[in-house]
Design an enzyme around this catalytic site. Structure first.
Site, mmCIF file in Angstrom:
data_model
loop_
_atom_site.group_PDB
_atom_site.id
_atom_site.type_symbol
_atom_site.label_atom_id
_atom_site.label_comp_id
_atom_site.label_asym_id
_atom_site.label_seq_id
_atom_site.Cartn_x
_atom_site.Cartn_y
_atom_site.Cartn_z
ATOM 1 N N ARG A 219 78.343 86.381 51.790
ATOM 2 C CA ARG A 219 78.795 87.329 52.808
ATOM 3 C C ARG A 219 79.601 88.429 52.120
ATOM 4 N NH1 ARG A 219 75.391 85.850 55.606
ATOM 5 N NH2 ARG A 219 75.494 84.705 57.568
ATOM 6 N N HIS A 267 70.598 92.974 53.278
ATOM 7 C CA HIS A 267 70.772 91.646 53.892
ATOM 8 C C HIS A 267 69.415 90.997 54.207
ATOM 9 C CE1 HIS A 267 73.834 89.026 56.228
ATOM 10 N NE2 HIS A 267 72.781 88.292 55.849
HETATM 11 P P1 NDP Z 1 76.024 74.810 53.674
HETATM 12 O O1 NDP Z 1 77.048 74.575 54.717
HETATM 13 O O2 NDP Z 1 74.833 73.917 53.629
HETATM 14 O O3 NDP Z 1 76.694 74.734 52.219
HETATM 15 C C1 NDP Z 1 77.932 75.298 51.933
HETATM 16 C C2 NDP Z 1 78.341 74.917 50.514
HETATM 17 O O4 NDP Z 1 79.525 75.650 50.170
HETATM 18 C C3 NDP Z 1 78.659 73.425 50.364
HETATM 19 O O5 NDP Z 1 78.197 72.947 49.122
HETATM 20 C C4 NDP Z 1 80.189 73.412 50.395
HETATM 21 O O6 NDP Z 1 80.790 72.347 49.670
HETATM 22 C C5 NDP Z 1 80.499 74.715 49.699
HETATM 23 N N1 NDP Z 1 81.853 75.176 50.032
HETATM 24 C C6 NDP Z 1 82.345 75.482 51.248
HETATM 25 N N2 NDP Z 1 83.638 75.833 51.141
HETATM 26 C C7 NDP Z 1 83.954 75.749 49.835
HETATM 27 C C8 NDP Z 1 85.148 75.963 49.095
HETATM 28 N N3 NDP Z 1 86.283 76.350 49.691
HETATM 29 N N4 NDP Z 1 85.105 75.769 47.764
HETATM 30 C C9 NDP Z 1 83.976 75.380 47.152
HETATM 31 N N5 NDP Z 1 82.802 75.152 47.796
HETATM 32 C C10 NDP Z 1 82.803 75.334 49.116
HETATM 33 O O7 NDP Z 1 75.581 76.331 53.835
HETATM 34 P P2 NDP Z 1 74.177 76.994 53.392
HETATM 35 O O8 NDP Z 1 73.899 76.604 51.993
HETATM 36 O O9 NDP Z 1 73.138 76.756 54.404
HETATM 37 O O10 NDP Z 1 74.545 78.554 53.504
HETATM 38 C C11 NDP Z 1 75.600 79.090 52.718
HETATM 39 C C12 NDP Z 1 75.838 80.538 53.118
HETATM 40 O O11 NDP Z 1 74.773 81.363 52.677
HETATM 41 C C13 NDP Z 1 75.888 80.801 54.629
HETATM 42 O O12 NDP Z 1 77.144 80.452 55.175
HETATM 43 C C14 NDP Z 1 75.636 82.290 54.693
HETATM 44 O O13 NDP Z 1 76.873 82.980 54.591
HETATM 45 C C15 NDP Z 1 74.805 82.559 53.427
HETATM 46 N N6 NDP Z 1 73.436 82.957 53.780
HETATM 47 C C16 NDP Z 1 73.021 84.224 53.439
HETATM 48 C C17 NDP Z 1 71.745 84.651 53.743
HETATM 49 C C18 NDP Z 1 71.273 85.999 53.309
HETATM 50 O O14 NDP Z 1 70.162 86.409 53.675
HETATM 51 N N7 NDP Z 1 72.024 86.724 52.498
HETATM 52 C C19 NDP Z 1 70.805 83.780 54.460
HETATM 53 C C20 NDP Z 1 71.330 82.463 54.741
HETATM 54 C C21 NDP Z 1 72.596 82.088 54.409
HETATM 55 P P3 NDP Z 1 80.528 70.802 50.090
HETATM 56 O O15 NDP Z 1 79.121 70.500 49.620
HETATM 57 O O16 NDP Z 1 81.545 70.057 49.322
HETATM 58 O O17 NDP Z 1 80.678 70.738 51.588
#
Ligand code: NDP
Length: 304
Positions: A219, A267
């Site tokens: 983001r 995006h």
């Molecule tokens: P998930 O919820 O499946 O995964 C999130 C990951 O981030 C997890 O591994 C989590 O850790 C980690 N995480 C969260 N908070 C922290 C932190 N404070 N420190 C370290 N690691 C952290 O989300 P997705 O993979 O499905 O999507 C991720 C993001 O990708 C979305 O929120 C969106 O913003 C972005 N996105 C962008 C798109 C685009 O076209 N540009 C399209 C789709 C998504 P843990 O495994 O320990 O929970």
């Protein structure tokens, strides 16, 4: 709406509603704050977006209704493709060759093997895992960073070293500190939360090795734009591929459009696929009707 009708033929859909009306579920794509206020009977809010940062900013969102985010296999596959394109382009210098063509410059750069390129993926969720495993299968040396503690750091690292195609997983502040200095390409796939806001700022970027590149597919709020520009202009970073921005669409007069070391995407790293996303919605609505556990629920306290 056509795709939802096709996927859920027995569901009655409505795009017009007012407070006091009763619905079992609301399917949303970042509606204006307050849109769901006053609706009765809601038992599920299903987002059509993978990232729920904007929907969670709506303080009027009913707190007691489960919120599910979109986990769409076609969108996940698209993200892995876009990440592969970005990493291949950075690794093999294809952004440089595109710039050289504009200047009719015939100049060959040294060629490196994929395993000589270390990639750090921030976020090891649905998107991060798909990207990490695609890149590792391509021969890149991949480290993934997540919030939760992996089973055993030393074990993970040893496993990664001994098996080609494996992904080394790290977590927490210490994991990031260890990973940044050896990352030649950093890909951000974190959700935007209070903890990750501005994570791609000077403190993180300065710990990357000189000549590293940054890819932001998470983001816009993750990136401190001025700090990135400074790191690129000072020659500390080589290139940035940006798909998401603090303000979208990126304003026409924004300097990133014309920055020679920045590649801008509007995006589109991974779009929601109407057909497969509608099937995901249909599955959760069916689960709701049958009283089964709902899928892809958001932990509102964690913000993702
Ligand atoms: P998930 O919820 O499946 O995964 C999130 C990951 O981030 C997890 O591994 C989590 O850790 C980690 N995480 C969260 N908070 C922290 C932190 N404070 N420190 C370290 N690691 C952290 O989300 P997705 O993979 O499905 O999507 C991720 C993001 O990708 C979305 O929120 C969106 O913003 C972005 N996105 C962008 C798109 C685009 O076209 N540009 C399209 C789709 C998504 P843990 O495994 O320990 O929970």
């Amino acid at each position: 709406l056509d795709a939802l009708h096709a996927a859920c033929p027995h569901v009655t859909w409505s795009t017009e509603f007012s407070p006091g009306q009763t619905f079992d579920a609301a399917v949303v794509a970042n509606p204006p704050p307050g849109t769901l206020t006053g609706l009765k009977g809601l038992r599920l809010i299903q987002s059509l977006w993978a990232g729920v940062d904007r929907v969670l900013q709506d303080e009027t969102l009913p707190a007691d209704v489960p919120l599910a985010r979109m986990v769409d296999p076609a969108m996940t596959a698209a993200m892995a493709e876009t990440a592969l394109w970005a990493v291949l382009s950075l690794h093999r210098g294809f952004f440089d060759y595109t710039a050289q063509q504009r200047q009719t410059q015939w100049h060959q750069h040294p060629q490196r093997r994929a395993e000589e390129v270390s990639v750090l993926v921030l976020g090891h969720g649905v998107m991060g895992q798909a990207v990490s495993s695609r890149l590792a299968a391509q021969g890149y040396s991949v480290t993934a960073w997540r919030r939760g503690e992996p089973p055993g750091l030393a074990l993970q690292e040893a496993h990664a070293a001994s098996s080609p195609g494996a992904v080394c997983t790290l977590s927490g502040g210490a994991g990031l500190t260890a990973a940044l200095p050896r990352a030649q390409i950093l890909i951000n796939l974190l959700p935007l939360t209070m903890q990750t806001l501005g994570i791609l700022g000077a403190a993180t970027l300065s710990r990357l090795p000189r000549g590293a590149s940054v890819v932001n597919f998470g983001r816009g709020g993750h990136l401190v734009e001025a700090d990135l520009a400074q790191a690129l202009d000072a020659g500390h970073l080589k290139h940035a591929v940006l798909d998401v921005f603090a303000q979208e669409p990126l304003p026409a007069d924004h300097p990133f459009w014309r920055h020679p070391k920045i590649t801008v995407l509007p995006h589109v790293a991974a779009l929601t696929d109407l057909v497969s996303a509608a099937a995901v919605v249909a599955d959760n609505l069916d689960r709701l009707a049958r009283g089964l556990p709902l899928r892809h629920l958001v932990d509102r306290h964690q913000g993702y």
